[in-house]
Each structure stands twice: as structure tokens, then as C-alpha cells.
Design a protein around this motif. Structure first.
Motif, PDB file in Angstrom:
ATOM      1  N   LEU A 207       0.834  -1.208   0.000  1.00 56.96           N
ATOM      2  CA  LEU A 207       0.000   0.000   0.000  1.00 56.96           C
ATOM      3  C   LEU A 207       0.864   1.252   0.000  1.00 56.96           C
ATOM      4  N   ALA A 208       1.936   1.254   0.814  1.00 54.51           N
ATOM      5  CA  ALA A 208       2.825   2.420   0.844  1.00 54.51           C
ATOM      6  C   ALA A 208       3.498   2.620  -0.507  1.00 54.51           C
ATOM      7  N   ALA A 209       3.912   1.520  -1.166  1.00 50.74           N
ATOM      8  CA  ALA A 209       4.536   1.642  -2.486  1.00 50.74           C
ATOM      9  C   ALA A 209       3.551   2.175  -3.516  1.00 50.74           C
ATOM     10  N   ALA A 210       2.290   1.716  -3.428  1.00 53.10           N
ATOM     11  CA  ALA A 210       1.273   2.211  -4.363  1.00 53.10           C
ATOM     12  C   ALA A 210       1.007   3.696  -4.148  1.00 53.10           C
ATOM     13  N   GLU A 211       0.959   4.125  -2.886  1.00 50.02           N
ATOM     14  CA  GLU A 211       0.751   5.549  -2.605  1.00 50.02           C
ATOM     15  C   GLU A 211       1.921   6.380  -3.109  1.00 50.02           C
ATOM     16  N   HIS A 212       3.133   5.870  -2.929  1.00 49.67           N
ATOM     17  CA  HIS A 212       4.303   6.607  -3.421  1.00 49.67           C
ATOM     18  C   HIS A 212       4.268   6.727  -4.940  1.00 49.67           C
ATOM     19  N   ARG A 213       3.902   5.630  -5.611  1.00 49.55           N
ATOM     20  CA  ARG A 213       3.835   5.668  -7.073  1.00 49.55           C
ATOM     21  C   ARG A 213       2.736   6.632  -7.534  1.00 49.55           C
ATOM     22  N   ALA A 214       1.614   6.646  -6.822  1.00 53.57           N
ATOM     23  CA  ALA A 214       0.542   7.571  -7.185  1.00 53.57           C
ATOM     24  C   ALA A 214       1.002   9.017  -7.028  1.00 53.57           C
ATOM     25  N   ALA A 215       1.764   9.297  -5.962  1.00 52.86           N
ATOM     26  CA  ALA A 215       2.267  10.660  -5.763  1.00 52.86           C
ATOM     27  C   ALA A 215       3.246  11.047  -6.866  1.00 52.86           C
ATOM     28  N   VAL A 216       4.108  10.099  -7.256  1.00 48.37           N
ATOM     29  CA  VAL A 216       5.070  10.383  -8.333  1.00 48.37           C
ATOM     30  C   VAL A 216       4.344  10.633  -9.649  1.00 48.37           C
ATOM     31  N   LEU A 217       3.330   9.807  -9.944  1.00 50.15           N
ATOM     32  CA  LEU A 217       2.585   9.995 -11.187  1.00 50.15           C
ATOM     33  C   LEU A 217       1.833  11.319 -11.185  1.00 50.15           C
ATOM     34  N   ASN A 221       2.319  14.197 -13.906  1.00 46.01           N
ATOM     35  CA  ASN A 221       1.208  14.752 -14.672  1.00 46.01           C
ATOM     36  C   ASN A 221       1.130  16.266 -14.515  1.00 46.01           C
ATOM     37  N   ARG A 222       1.405  16.743 -13.292  1.00 53.47           N
ATOM     38  CA  ARG A 222       1.369  18.191 -13.077  1.00 53.47           C
ATOM     39  C   ARG A 222       2.453  18.892 -13.888  1.00 53.47           C
ATOM     40  N   LEU A 223       3.658  18.315 -13.897  1.00 51.54           N
ATOM     41  CA  LEU A 223       4.727  18.909 -14.691  1.00 51.54           C
ATOM     42  C   LEU A 223       4.422  18.839 -16.176  1.00 51.54           C
ATOM     43  N   ALA A 224       3.807  17.728 -16.605  1.00 55.06           N
ATOM     44  CA  ALA A 224       3.439  17.615 -18.020  1.00 55.06           C
ATOM     45  C   ALA A 224       2.420  18.679 -18.411  1.00 55.06           C
TER      46      ALA A 224
END
Length: 447
Positions: A207-217, A221-224
Motif C-alpha cells: 500500500l505504501a509503495a502504491a501511494e508513493h507511485r501515485a504521488a510520483v505519477l 502529470n502536473r509537470l506535463a
């Protein structure tokens, strides 16, 4: 049928003698080596309790020592770094089917430590069994196979006690070797099967890894969006201004000079915004809530740039836009910028109407332009409206875009709550996407 049988034989031989089997044998021997300190310590403890023992009791002592050493190993395996070492060894030597599921980081929770301890005990136990069989059985089988004097005596020993004993020395040696090889293959396969289960991440870690990946994505997306809206707008404006300047360079040099000056100004602003976005990408502004950038206070400059491209904007701007929250003002500016860029890309130098108003605790943006002749769509189009919808949804707002009912005008409408009130979303061509609704498939429907 013979081909299939031959394939099964080759696969079976590969499982027993292939590279994977050799790696697993090394892994099991490593487990036996790790077991030795615990086993020797238990030997000292149990041997000191009863120093005078018969041969039978000494044999039983070996098995009791093994049973005592495994709990001791389990206690030491509760250290967080054990999973790191065992995970790396299992990935390199155990040859599991899903090596990517094996965690190589330290166990930070007690659930992960208990699972790592269970794996450690299993590794040491099976490794001790295979190591013992290898160290004792391999020399024994060699003696039998090559008919040394000891082998002949052993053969006669079994023949005297079991008349009609069918195995000669070499045959018995091959049987012992086969047992060692089969034990190695079976124990190695068992460890490979349990490695992802016991050394894999716990549900909390997943769950922590999924949350980290969601934050990175989300950050990507914001930078894109920032790159698309800022640099994309600038490149579209520069392209049209350069084209206009080239057409009238000889007939109207004053206009061409004005267009070149506008290109320089637009490019300079784009470089500044690009530097800001790249600074965020390099985490130079870590801790800031969002990317710094222009706000609604800079709308006049944006409209003046567009005027050089031939887009006439009839703007109706509410007073007090400079006092809006910074996050809302930045996102609203980008939305207006992307909307006007879409007019420039898809409708050409057509007149546009812009209304920015404050009503009922929310900011309302409406942009309209007449639908002209069909223009060729660019490959990969559609990111602009998607980015507008994402910006609006991030502020708990919504948007809708598409041709009006009479089919003569394209309309983009966005609403952003100023106090965090939730605004219901809608649909994109009939499909729900956050808080955005894009309707219709008009001439500029691929914006």
C-alpha cells in the motif's frame, strides 16, 4: 509421443543438473553454513548437561541439537537487516519464478520480521539437510562406486544381514548420489516457491509503495500540464507570428518587425517558465505547494501576445482577480492560456470572447469562438482539454467544452470554487472523467 517423452526427460534432467539446480545447491549449502553456529552452540549446551553418552544417545543428540538451534535462529532473524541479506541471496541463487516480488529492503514492521524469520528457519533447516547429505553422502557414494576396500567390506556387511541383497557397491553408490540430487532439487524448488511469500512485501508495504507511485505519477502529470500549457502556448504563438512576419516581410516591414519583437518577448517568457518547471523537476523548490507561475494578474500580457497573432479577444474580466488565492489564480491562468491556445491552433485568427467572473463563491471562466472550416488535427491531440479538466478537478471544480446547440460556436466553461466547496463533475463525450465534461465532436473537438 516419443518427442514429447524426450522433451520431458530433458526438462527433468535440466531441473536436476542445470544451472538453476547448481545455484539452488549453493543457496542450500549457504543455509547449512549459516546453521552451523546455532547447531554447535546447542551441541555445547546439550553435551554439557550429560557428558557421558552412548553412541545411540550421541546420535539422538544431533537431532535434538538441530531442533534447539532452529528457534535460536528464528530469534536472531527478527533483526530488520536479515530480510535484506536473505532477499538478496534468494534473488541471486534461489531462482524464484517471480524475483521482482522479493523485497530486498529491511523489515520495518513486526509482520515483515516474522515472515523473514520463518523464511530464515526454513532456509537453514533445508540447507542443513542438503549440506549434511552432501558432506556425508557424496564421499560415501564415491567409496562405493570405485570399489575401495571399505566398499567391499560394507557390501559384504549388508549381504550377510540381508541375504539376496541385490545392490553391489557401485549400484548402491549411484542410489546414494541420486538421493542427494533429488533432495537438492526438491528442497530448492520448495524454497523457490516460498521465497515470494515469505520475503515479499507485506500488504502495508504494498500500500505504501502504491501511494508513493501515485504521488510520483501525480507530480509527473502536473509537470506535463505545465510544460504543455506554457511551452506549447509559446510555440504555437511563435509559429503563427513567424509565419505572418514571413508573409509581409517585404510588403509591410513595420508589421514584420513588430511580429519579430513579439516572438522575442514570447520566447523570453517561455524560457523563464520552462526554467521554473525544470527547477521543480530537479526538486530545487521542494516544499512548495505547487509550481510558481503567472496568475490572472498577467492576463493583459497574455491577451497582448495573442493580439500579435491575429486573435482578437473580447475580454470581460471581473474586478478583484488579483486578490484570489494563489493556487486558484495560477490554475485559472493556465486554463485561460490553454483555451486561447486552442483557439489559435484550431480556429486560426478568429475572434474570441472571454469572461472571467466571480459568483456564488466560485470563479467562472467562459471562452467562446466561432467554429470555422475544418482544420487538420495534430497527432496526439486532446491533451489540452484533458489538462484543463485535471486542473479543475484538482481544485474540486469542473469544466465542460463543446459546440453550442446551434453548432456555430465552440464554448469552454470552467468553474473553480474559492472556498473548497465540492462541485459535481460531468462526462467526457458520455464518459465520466473527474470533474470534467467535454461534449460533442465539433471541428475543434480534438483540442
Amino acid at each position: 509421443m516419443n518427442t514429447e517423452g524426450g522433451g520431458r526427460i530433458r526438462r527433468g534432467a535440466g531441473a536436476l543438473f542445470g544451472r538453476r539446480a547448481r545455484l539452488r545447491w549453493v543457496h542450500l549449502v549457504l543455509g547449512g553454513a549459516l546453521l552451523m553456529p546455532y547447531w554447535l552452540l546447542s551441541q555445547v549446551i546439550l553435551g554439557g548437561l550429560n557428558a557421558e553418552q552412548s553412541h545411540l544417545r550421541q546420535l539422538l543428540l544431533q537431532f535434538v541439537s538441530l531442533g534447539v538451534s532452529l528457534p535460536m535462529a528464528a530469534v536472531t532473524a527478527l533483526l530488520p537487516t536479515v530480510r535484506t541479506l536473505e532477499g538478496a541471496a534468494a534473488k541471486a541463487l534461489c531462482a524464484p519464478e517471480r524475483p521482482e516480488e522479493i523485497a530486498t529492503g529491511p523489515a520495518r514492521s513486526w509482520a515483515a520480521r516474522r515472515r523473514a524469520a520463518a523464511w530464515y528457519v526454513l532456509h537453514l533447516f533445508l540447507g542443513g539437510v542438503v549440506s549434511g547429505m552432501t558432506l556425508a553422502g557424496a564421499p560415501f557414494s564415491v567409496v562405493l562406486i570405485f570399489d575401495f576396500d571399505g566398499a567391499m567390506d560394507l557390501t559384504r556387511f549388508w549381504e550377510n544381514r540381508f541375504p539376496g541383497w541385490m545392490f553391489t557397491g557401485p549400484a548402491l553408490g549411484l542410489v546414494v548420489l541420486t538421493l542427494i540430487v533429488c533432495a537438492n532439487a526438491g528442497c530448492g524448488a520448495l524454497l523457490a516457491r516460498w521465497a515470494p511469500v515469505l520475503l515479499g512485501p507485506t500488504p502495508e508495504e504494498r500500500l505504501a509503495a502504491a501511494e508513493h507511485r501515485a504521488a510520483v505519477l501525480a507530480q509527473r502529470n502536473r509537470l506535463a500540464r505545465e510544460l504543455h500549457d506554457s511551452v506549447g502556448h509559446a510555440l504555437s504563438a511563435v509559429s503563427i507570428q513567424a509565419s505572418a512576419a514571413a508573409r509581409v516581410l517585404r510588403s509591410d516591414p513595420d508589421f514584420a518587425a513588430e511580429a519579430l519583437a513579439a516572438i522575442e518577448e514570447t520566447a523570453r517568457a517561455a524560457v523563464a517558465e520552462l526554467d521554473t518547471v525544470l527547477g521543480l523537476l530537479r526538486e530545487e523548490n521542494a516544499g512548495t505547494e505547487g509550481p510558481a507561475g503567472p496568475t490572472l494578474a498577467g492576463l493583459d500580457d497574455l491577451l497582448r501576445q495573442l493580439a500579435h497573432t491575429g486573435v482578437r479577444v473580447d475580454a470581460d474580466l471581473a474586478p478583484g482577480l488579483g486578490r484570489l488565492p494563489a493556487a486558484v489564480s495560477r490554475e485559472a491562468y493556465r486554463i485561460v492560456q490553454e483555451g486561447l491556445t486552442n483557439v489559435l491552433r484550431h480556429a486560426g485568427p478568429a475572434p474570441a470572447g472571454l469572461r472571467v467572473a466571480l459568483a456564488d463563491g466560485r470563479l467562472e471562466i467562459e471562452l467562446t469562438n466561432p467554429l470555422g472550416p475544418a482544420r487538420p488535427s495534430r497527432p496526439g491531440g486532446g491533451r489540452g482539454l484533458r489538462g484543463i479538466g485535471e486542473r479543475a478537478a484538482a481544485l474540486r471544480g469542473g469544466s465542460e467544452a463543446g459546440p453550442t446547440e446551434d453548432g456555430t460556436t465552440w464554448r469552454l466553461a470552467v468553474w473553480l470554487p474559492l472556498g473548497g466547496a465540492r462541485v459535481s463533475g460531468a462526462r467526457v463525450n458520455g464518459t465520466r472523467v473527474g470533474g470534467t465534461r467535454v461534449g460533442g465532436t465539433g471541428v475543434v473537438g480534438t483540442r
